[in-house]
Design an enzyme around this catalytic site. Sequence first.
Site, short mmCIF file in Angstrom:
data_model
loop_
_atom_site.label_atom_id
_atom_site.label_comp_id
_atom_site.label_asym_id
_atom_site.label_seq_id
_atom_site.Cartn_x
_atom_site.Cartn_y
_atom_site.Cartn_z
N LYS A 56 51.68 21.90 -36.88
CA LYS A 56 52.66 21.32 -37.80
C LYS A 56 52.16 20.05 -38.48
CE LYS A 56 56.72 23.75 -37.44
NZ LYS A 56 56.63 24.53 -36.26
N SER A 305 49.63 28.65 -31.69
CA SER A 305 50.13 27.67 -32.67
C SER A 305 50.56 26.34 -32.08
CB SER A 305 51.29 28.30 -33.46
OG SER A 305 52.23 28.86 -32.57
#
Length: 320
Positions: A56, A305
């Site tokens: 992110k 992720s």
Amino acid sequence: MTLPEALTLSLIREARSRLQGDVRATPLLDSTSLSDWSGAEVRLKAEHLQRTGSFKIRGAFNRILTFDRSRIQGVVAASSGNHGQAVAYAARALGLKATIVLPHGANPLKVEAARHYGADVEFVGTTSAERLARAQALADDLHPLVAPYDDYLVMAGQGTLGLEILGQWPEVEVILVPIGGGGLISGIATAVKMTAPHVQIIGVEPEGAAKVTASLRAGRRLQLESTASVADGLRALTPGELTWPIIQQRVDDVVTVSDQAILHATQVLAERAKQVVEPSGAAALAYALSPDQPLHHKRVVALLSGGNVDWSQLMPPLRE
Ligand SMILES: *Cc1c(COP(=O)(O)O)cnc(C)c1O
């Protein structure tokens, strides 16, 4: 700068040069055990080793770097956790104040990290819609909103991962990407389809939060009434307004995995690959390890992720 009206390869290339130095190029790990079990040649893109513990930071940093920083004092974000952590980190690095709106019951590790980076944290509701509404109310000209996925500059930041993977393994045939609101997969699919269109992009979502699967089936963007999954980063109720058309055009297939498969993959990553990955970050690998997948003998990247595991939710309490 004027806001872009589409997600293009040049937007992603600009993000890549803008992010140099602030974002790590994470390793692509190979694993014999995982390749044996999946029947594919599997490599793991290790974004759980990224700064702040998830990808992110790529989108958040790219977005904040493109504001005119002489005209703002801070930024506001709504997040299930990792986006908030990334915005808090990027804001601090750039001398800005951050206010992060989190759901009640957010992963305590992610809350603590956002506070550690100096952000003000506010808890609102449990759904992404509730916290986004609150963040929009808090935002103003001096404190703009940094959206978690529905923003082309955020997607462009995430798309740098697509270029990075192709650079590390030009022979890759399939890239497995988890889907929350869809910013990550929109960025990666755009980077890959514009440079290596033969590479397949497969999205993975939890059975209990299968908003893209349901929307594709209906032929229009649907909003689920509720979601339930151990993968807290994948629990958006609906694909993003801006990510939805990109997913429709550029993603080859979207599949679902059970929470049990996600937890199994999380455990296997820890035990076999010695990688600490949170459930959302293990969903892509969960698909590669599932019995009926059509990946045999293919060269496959599973994107890990994020790594911000809340151990208290995964493990029984320790006793004396
Ligand atoms: C946010 C997040 C995702 C999903 O990204 P989207 O852009 O919302 O699709 C996947 N994994 C982790 C660890 C995340 O934090």
